[in-house]
Write a protein that holds these residues in place. Sequence first.
Motif, PDB file in Angstrom:
ATOM      1  N   THR A  76       0.852  -1.182   0.000  1.00  0.00           N
ATOM      2  CA  THR A  76       0.000   0.000   0.000  1.00  0.00           C
ATOM      3  C   THR A  76       0.887   1.231   0.000  1.00  0.00           C
ATOM      4  O   THR A  76       2.114   1.130  -0.096  1.00  0.00           O
ATOM      5  CB  THR A  76      -0.956  -0.029   1.227  1.00  0.00           C
ATOM      6  OG1 THR A  76      -1.888   1.049   1.128  1.00  0.00           O
ATOM      7  CG2 THR A  76      -0.180   0.080   2.523  1.00  0.00           C
ATOM      8  N   ASP A  84     -10.294  -0.399  12.752  1.00  0.00           N
ATOM      9  CA  ASP A  84      -9.386  -0.823  11.685  1.00  0.00           C
ATOM     10  C   ASP A  84      -7.961  -0.330  11.913  1.00  0.00           C
ATOM     11  O   ASP A  84      -7.167  -0.219  10.977  1.00  0.00           O
ATOM     12  CB  ASP A  84      -9.902  -0.354  10.316  1.00  0.00           C
ATOM     13  CG  ASP A  84      -9.935   1.168  10.194  1.00  0.00           C
ATOM     14  OD1 ASP A  84      -9.788   1.847  11.241  1.00  0.00           O
ATOM     15  OD2 ASP A  84     -10.105   1.670   9.075  1.00  0.00           O
ATOM     16  N   GLU A 118      -9.086  -7.335   7.191  1.00  0.00           N
ATOM     17  CA  GLU A 118      -8.880  -7.644   5.777  1.00  0.00           C
ATOM     18  C   GLU A 118     -10.210  -7.836   5.069  1.00  0.00           C
ATOM     19  O   GLU A 118     -10.418  -7.352   3.951  1.00  0.00           O
ATOM     20  CB  GLU A 118      -8.024  -8.899   5.610  1.00  0.00           C
ATOM     21  CG  GLU A 118      -7.778  -9.256   4.151  1.00  0.00           C
ATOM     22  CD  GLU A 118      -7.060 -10.583   3.975  1.00  0.00           C
ATOM     23  OE1 GLU A 118      -6.565 -10.838   2.870  1.00  0.00           O
ATOM     24  OE2 GLU A 118      -7.017 -11.366   4.947  1.00  0.00           O
ATOM     25  N   ARG A 119     -11.125  -8.522   5.723  1.00  0.00           N
ATOM     26  CA  ARG A 119     -12.417  -8.794   5.096  1.00  0.00           C
ATOM     27  C   ARG A 119     -13.287  -7.549   5.003  1.00  0.00           C
ATOM     28  O   ARG A 119     -13.990  -7.348   4.020  1.00  0.00           O
ATOM     29  CB  ARG A 119     -13.146  -9.898   5.882  1.00  0.00           C
ATOM     30  CG  ARG A 119     -12.429 -11.246   5.830  1.00  0.00           C
ATOM     31  CD  ARG A 119     -13.281 -12.351   6.405  1.00  0.00           C
ATOM     32  NE  ARG A 119     -13.406 -12.252   7.862  1.00  0.00           N
ATOM     33  CZ  ARG A 119     -12.549 -12.808   8.709  1.00  0.00           C
ATOM     34  NH1 ARG A 119     -11.498 -13.467   8.257  1.00  0.00           N
ATOM     35  NH2 ARG A 119     -12.714 -12.686  10.026  1.00  0.00           N
ATOM     36  N   GLY A 159     -12.111  -4.392   5.050  1.00  0.00           N
ATOM     37  CA  GLY A 159     -11.429  -3.351   4.289  1.00  0.00           C
ATOM     38  C   GLY A 159     -11.203  -2.098   5.109  1.00  0.00           C
ATOM     39  O   GLY A 159     -12.005  -1.743   5.966  1.00  0.00           O
ATOM     40  N   ARG A 160     -10.085  -1.434   4.846  1.00  0.00           N
ATOM     41  CA  ARG A 160      -9.775  -0.192   5.555  1.00  0.00           C
ATOM     42  C   ARG A 160     -10.163   0.999   4.694  1.00  0.00           C
ATOM     43  O   ARG A 160     -10.157   0.936   3.473  1.00  0.00           O
ATOM     44  CB  ARG A 160      -8.283  -0.110   5.880  1.00  0.00           C
ATOM     45  CG  ARG A 160      -7.812  -1.130   6.872  1.00  0.00           C
ATOM     46  CD  ARG A 160      -6.514  -0.717   7.527  1.00  0.00           C
ATOM     47  NE  ARG A 160      -5.484  -0.355   6.573  1.00  0.00           N
ATOM     48  CZ  ARG A 160      -4.945   0.865   6.470  1.00  0.00           C
ATOM     49  NH1 ARG A 160      -5.362   1.858   7.221  1.00  0.00           N
ATOM     50  NH2 ARG A 160      -3.985   1.101   5.593  1.00  0.00           N
ATOM     51  N   ARG A 161     -10.485   2.099   5.370  1.00  0.00           N
ATOM     52  CA  ARG A 161     -10.848   3.322   4.674  1.00  0.00           C
ATOM     53  C   ARG A 161     -10.019   4.475   5.221  1.00  0.00           C
ATOM     54  O   ARG A 161      -9.636   4.483   6.380  1.00  0.00           O
ATOM     55  CB  ARG A 161     -12.342   3.625   4.827  1.00  0.00           C
ATOM     56  CG  ARG A 161     -13.240   2.514   4.327  1.00  0.00           C
ATOM     57  CD  ARG A 161     -14.709   2.887   4.438  1.00  0.00           C
ATOM     58  NE  ARG A 161     -15.107   3.866   3.447  1.00  0.00           N
ATOM     59  CZ  ARG A 161     -15.449   3.560   2.200  1.00  0.00           C
ATOM     60  NH1 ARG A 161     -15.444   2.294   1.794  1.00  0.00           N
ATOM     61  NH2 ARG A 161     -15.800   4.501   1.349  1.00  0.00           N
ATOM     62  N   PRO A 219     -11.865   3.699   0.263  1.00  0.00           N
ATOM     63  CA  PRO A 219     -11.108   2.475   0.552  1.00  0.00           C
ATOM     64  C   PRO A 219      -9.613   2.689   0.317  1.00  0.00           C
ATOM     65  O   PRO A 219      -9.211   3.380  -0.620  1.00  0.00           O
ATOM     66  CB  PRO A 219     -11.677   1.463  -0.459  1.00  0.00           C
ATOM     67  CG  PRO A 219     -13.000   2.011  -0.870  1.00  0.00           C
ATOM     68  CD  PRO A 219     -12.864   3.506  -0.800  1.00  0.00           C
ATOM     69  N   ARG A 269      -4.710  -1.180  -2.105  1.00  0.00           N
ATOM     70  CA  ARG A 269      -3.740  -2.187  -1.683  1.00  0.00           C
ATOM     71  C   ARG A 269      -3.600  -3.214  -2.788  1.00  0.00           C
ATOM     72  O   ARG A 269      -4.484  -3.365  -3.640  1.00  0.00           O
ATOM     73  CB  ARG A 269      -4.172  -2.850  -0.375  1.00  0.00           C
ATOM     74  CG  ARG A 269      -5.492  -3.584  -0.457  1.00  0.00           C
ATOM     75  CD  ARG A 269      -5.957  -4.066   0.910  1.00  0.00           C
ATOM     76  NE  ARG A 269      -7.132  -4.932   0.781  1.00  0.00           N
ATOM     77  CZ  ARG A 269      -7.783  -5.474   1.804  1.00  0.00           C
ATOM     78  NH1 ARG A 269      -7.356  -5.273   3.028  1.00  0.00           N
ATOM     79  NH2 ARG A 269      -8.837  -6.237   1.614  1.00  0.00           N
TER      80      ARG A 269
END
Length: 202
Positions: free
Chosen positions: A95, A143, A168-169, A171-173, A178, A181
């Motif tokens: 990332t 997160d 992971e499932r 997702g990060r923002r 989003p 990655r």
Amino acid sequence: MPARTSNLRRNIATVAARLIAEEGIADFALAKRKAARQLGVGENEAMPTNGEIEEALRTHQILFHDDDHDDRLRAMRETAVDVMRLLSPFRTYLTGMALDGTASAFSEVELEVYADSAKDVEIYLLGEGLEPEHREVRRNGPDSPEAILVFDYDEVPVKLRVFDPVVERSGRRSGGKPVERARIEAVQALLAAATTDDSDLE
């Protein structure tokens, strides 16, 4: 958006991008605050998003082209692939600036690692002959990383953010968007595409 607010955001983004590129400030929030202070703007004014900072960084790199940028970016992505291979027991993503192409001379290879325990990752790295240092996790949230581990790999600085697999499932923002990655296959594709582009120029 009023014209004054739009221009203000653009100016803050431009100054923040310069601070990131030329002074090595890695924290976008810190770069925005410093840029606002330099412009005499209160921190409660409309701040640019991280996406606007990234766009300003790309513009800065076009205007003030660093002759070493392409070689540096390739080296960072190659290092990312090597470390991702090393961390094959875990799910790892590239990332940050090495992925989006805005890396400067001060940038780190930023990797996200998803594991049941950050301690497992640290012990694994020690077993591979690396000695990661802990960096402070600045904010707590659903997160946020469990740990941040930093080390040099072939003289390239690497920063691992270790997350719970649940993140992971979901997702990060960041800034409402989003976080971009890429798994190892996508990074290898970027390297292959860059090699093809270079050969076309010869």
